[in-house]
Enzyme design. Structure first.
Site, mmCIF file in Angstrom:
data_model
loop_
_atom_site.group_PDB
_atom_site.id
_atom_site.type_symbol
_atom_site.label_atom_id
_atom_site.label_comp_id
_atom_site.label_asym_id
_atom_site.label_seq_id
_atom_site.Cartn_x
_atom_site.Cartn_y
_atom_site.Cartn_z
ATOM 1 N N HIS A 214 0.834 -1.208 0.000
ATOM 2 C CA HIS A 214 0.000 0.000 0.000
ATOM 3 C C HIS A 214 0.868 1.258 0.000
ATOM 4 C CE1 HIS A 214 -3.702 2.242 1.391
ATOM 5 N NE2 HIS A 214 -2.767 3.072 1.807
ATOM 6 N N GLU A 215 1.856 1.304 0.893
ATOM 7 C CA GLU A 215 2.693 2.503 0.976
ATOM 8 C C GLU A 215 3.572 2.675 -0.257
ATOM 9 O OE1 GLU A 215 2.080 4.737 2.987
ATOM 10 O OE2 GLU A 215 0.799 3.581 4.335
ATOM 11 N N HIS A 218 1.570 4.475 -2.768
ATOM 12 C CA HIS A 218 1.622 5.931 -2.580
ATOM 13 C C HIS A 218 2.930 6.495 -3.125
ATOM 14 C CE1 HIS A 218 -2.045 6.455 -0.461
ATOM 15 N NE2 HIS A 218 -1.672 5.910 0.690
#
Length: 793
Positions: A214-215, A218
């Site tokens: 997920h990170e 980003h």
């Protein structure tokens, strides 16, 4: 950290929240806003060209180098290299849609990540740096930059991933019954490329999880799927800026039963509204396992156009057969000025160089060092092979914190409070050098001294994230504690909505709902006053007693209540009024500036009043009763004396519109239609019309009926055409020849003239019966009919 970088918490809520302090993995640090806007324009222009990425380029595998910096205090947060390698595998599986994440959907992004094996000085590295530092927690708005100052490799050449023990960052979930979410990671967007803040921070306990995928999403330019909620005027610039992820207003699409939360999906090119996608890595679901093709395109666009310097590196190859190990140990303790500390290599090397704060100190096997002053000291060991080979050298970095005489730490009894709520701060000091000097305490908020006690209570007067720290002084020595972050929430704001008044004269009740738009639950006892007129302008009289809520109202929640009105109450005025958080003692007319007059504080009192219009309601169906041909359509009209909402119902038959004042109805058997009107104050009235059915032929008789009182096919009766005058006689007999029902001279098409399946007052069981009857026609002729009918229970 440079001033152009600021924190943006993206929340509206991973995972439906039912318990306290659930973990999530996302906020992110936004980069330079000018750069971010420029990238958005470039991405939108790229999307709107309609040109698909070159297939060969699309299939090209992008390999990006990563380095893990494990910031630890010799606790469980000091993950082993094997645990880090497993996390790297999780990251690569997520981006390749492989292993656990290959669940029949998603795509391979053709983006992979490798551990760097060449450090910025061209030395050998495992790509995993274990850095000791007395740094218990990261508070992103306060000490993110300090964390990254420990070790920060060139962000144009490496993806820096800092792994820490704890991230103190709670995010409020604005949903009824929701709670705080505790972030376990954050990342910078591509607009931060090359800055000292650029990279990803993760808690060690969540490193080997979907959090790392997920990170990294980003870091490569992806927003949350719920970014911007339902706004979707241009899917290349609104929301998550990816057109194949439908707009989403909730932060958790739901794993088991996903639903559509926005009605703007077709503006992205979908033919119809779509359910929110529950398995996307950029949502907050617990079942995330894929990226979409559009997300793949966006990440690859960011790599080739913004983070392209990462592609130019060749730092993952191991070019040494015998790399050195520069790790070293030292006592895990508090240090004071003048201490002589020995630093010892874990593995011997032919030669080595010790440095302190970047200055060469010694080439000895061990380093004995006396700290000359207080503060942070960076200890480095460069291990060299023999003969020297730059590609086989290895460097290790650790930090020690040296104190003069005293070490300060503080703790707080709660990190989320209401405005004006008292918070208790405690000091925890360690004396590292004894002496006769006394210890003094100085507590600071906004760099302003507010207390000199060893522990203190403080109530914040404004909302927001507040930081507190303590300065301890012993003689000429001082030490500044860690910062503690307190999230101060504004007082609740109560809103009341009058929902209706009971129209039954014997009930005398009023219904209303109260919404708590605050950050803390409201206990029972919140007062509500009902008035005959507007209490701020007219000669309002209190109606009955003040009502006190009998149930708590959770934060961000609405709850309905019902209060009794006096038995002699008559709704004679044009309106009835209700005021929440009013105990009825204020003189009238009053101003909301007189509040609060109860124990329940609020942030806004001007919205505490609501009213309902008195609109006595009359409803009539036209026509009242009718006879129609079976299967044909007939129009009914609901007539009211005041505006109202209409609802049509029938046990059988269909309406072309069941909420219209005029509706077309069709049925094939006798039935009733009911219209229900609801006024603005919630009063309801109903009216009923009977629909009799005739058929196009002479006589029709059912061969079965089910008298189970469900309103459908409960009665056995004769249907006749327009030429049937009457049924002269009818008899129904069981298998033994007993007559169980008889009737003479009655009209067809009327269930009230039929048989309900009983005999001598008792319902008969499932069986077959024989019927006989004679029908008389309008021309005077007669005809006999017989047959069998099955009663089904």
């Amino acid at each position: 950290m440079k001033a152009v970088f600021f924190f943006v918490l993206i929340i509206i809520v991973s995972i439906p929240v039912r318990a306290q302090q659930q973990k999530i993995y996302s906020c992110f640090v936004e980069g330079d806003s000018f750069a971010s806007n420029k990238i958005t324009r470039q991405w939108a222009a790229f999307q709107k060209t309609g040109i698909k990425p070159d297939k060969n380029l699309d299939e090209q595998v992008f390999v990006l180098p990563v380095v893990f910096h494990i910031i630890h205090q010799n606790g469980v947060e000091n993950l082993s290299d094997a645990e880090v390698m497993q996390a790297l595998q999780t990251l690569n599986d997520g981006f390749a849609n492989a292993g656990f994440y290959d669940q029949g959907s998603g795509i391979n992004t053709n983006i992979t990540f490798c551990l760097a094996h060449i450090d910025p000085a061209m030395n050998y590295t495992t790509g995993i740096n274990h850095v000791f530092a007395d740094f218990p927690k990261v508070i992103p708005p306060i000490n993110d930059g300090f964390l990254k100052s420990f070790i920060d490799w060139d962000p144009t050449k490496y993806i820096n991933i800092w792994v820490v023990k704890d991230i103190q960052l709670t995010i409020e979930v604005n949903t009824c019954g929701g709670s705080d979410l505790d972030a376990v990671g954050y990342a910078t967007l591509p607009s931060s490329h090359g800055s000292s803040a650029d990279g990803i921070v993760l808690e060690g306990g969540s490193l080997n999880s979907t959090a790392i995928v997920h990170e990294m999403g980003h870091y490569l330019g992806l927003y949350h799927t719920f970014e911007g909620e339902c706004i979707n005027n241009d899917c290349t610039t609104d929301g998550d800026q990816v057109c194949d992820t439908p707009p989403q207003s909730q932060i958790d699409a739901g794993c088991a039963n996903p639903k559509n939360s926005c009605n703007t999906d077709i503006q992205s090119g979908f033919s119809t509204d779509q359910n929110d996608i529950p398995f996307n890595f950029m949502d907050y679901t617990a079942c995330a396992h894929n990226f979409t093709p559009g997300q793949k395109d966006r990440m690859r666009f960011m790599i080739t156009n913004v983070r392209n310097s990462l592609l130019a590196q060749n730092v993952c190859a191991v070019n040494c057969n015998n790399p050195q190990d520069a790790s070293f140990s030292f006592p895990d303790m508090d240090y004071k000025i003048g201490d002589n500390i020995t630093f010892t290599p874990i593995s011997a090397s032919p030669s080595q160089e010790w440095s302190v704060n970047g200055n060469f100190i010694s080439s000895s096997a061990n380093l004995d060092y006396i700290f000359p002053g207080q503060g942070w000291f960076k200890i480095e060991l460069l291990a060299k092979p023999s003969p020297d080979d730059a590609q086989c050298r290895n460097k290790q970095v650790n930090y020690v914190h040296v104190y003069c005489a005293v070490k300060a730490r503080i703790s707080v009894d709660k990190i989320k409070v209401a405005l004006n709520e008292s918070v208790h701060f405690s000091s925890d000091i360690t004396i590292v050098r004894n002496g006769p000097e006394s210890v003094t305490y100085s507590w600071y908020y906004n760099n302003t001294l507010f207390s000199n006690s060893p522990s203190t209570d403080f109530a914040f007067q404004t909302s927001g994230n507040k930081s507190i720290y303590l300065v301890i002084k012993k003689g000429s020595c001082t030490d500044t504690s860690n910062y503690e972050l307190v999230d101060v929430k504004p007082l609740p704001d109560y809103k009341i909505t009058l929902e209706g008044i009971s129209c039954d004269p014997s009930l005398k009740k009023i219904q209303f709902s109260i919404c708590n738009e605050g950050f803390f639950p409201v206990p029972p006892g919140l007062p509500v006053s009902i008035y005959s007129d507007n209490p701020t302008t007219g000669n309002a009289q209190l109606i009955g007693s003040v009502y006190a809520t009998d149930a708590p109202i959770d934060k961000f929640c609405c709850k309905s209540f019902q209060a009794d009105l006096p038995s002699n109450f008559q709704l004679t005025g044009k309106f009835i009024y209700a005021v929440v958080n009013d105990n009825g003692t204020l003189s009238r007319p009053y101003s909301f500036s007189q509040f609060p007059n109860t124990q329940f504080g609020e942030s806004d009192y001007t919205n505490n009043l609501d009213s309902l219009k008195n609109d006595g309601l009359i409803l009539t169906i036209s026509p009242k009763d009718t006879v129609i041909l079976s299967g044909s359509t007939f129009a009914f009209t609901a007539i009211t004396n005041n505006p109202a909402t209409i609802k049509w119902t029938s046990q059988r038959g269909t309406f072309n519109c069941d909420t219209c004042a005029v509706t077309n109805f069709s049925a094939d058997l006798y039935t009733k239609v009911i219209a229900t009107a609801t006024s603005g104050v919630g009063c309801t009235v109903s009216d009923t019309a009977v629909v009799k059915i005739y058929i196009s032929d002479d006589i029709r008789v059912p061969n079965a009926f089910t008298p189970n009182q469900d309103g459908l096919n409960d009665i056995f009766y004769v249907l006749g055409g327009e030429n049937v005058a009457r049924i002269n006689s009818m008899g129904i007999y069981n298998r033994l020849g007993q007559k169980v029902f008889g009737k003479t001279n009655f009209q067809p098409n009327d269930p009230s003239q039929g048989w309900d399946g009983t005999f001598k007052g008792k319902g008969l069981s499932t069986q077959i019966f024989v019927y006989y009857f004679t029908a008389e026609f309008i021309n005077g002729s007669k005809k006999a009919y017989k047959g069998i009918v099955t009663l089904i229970r």
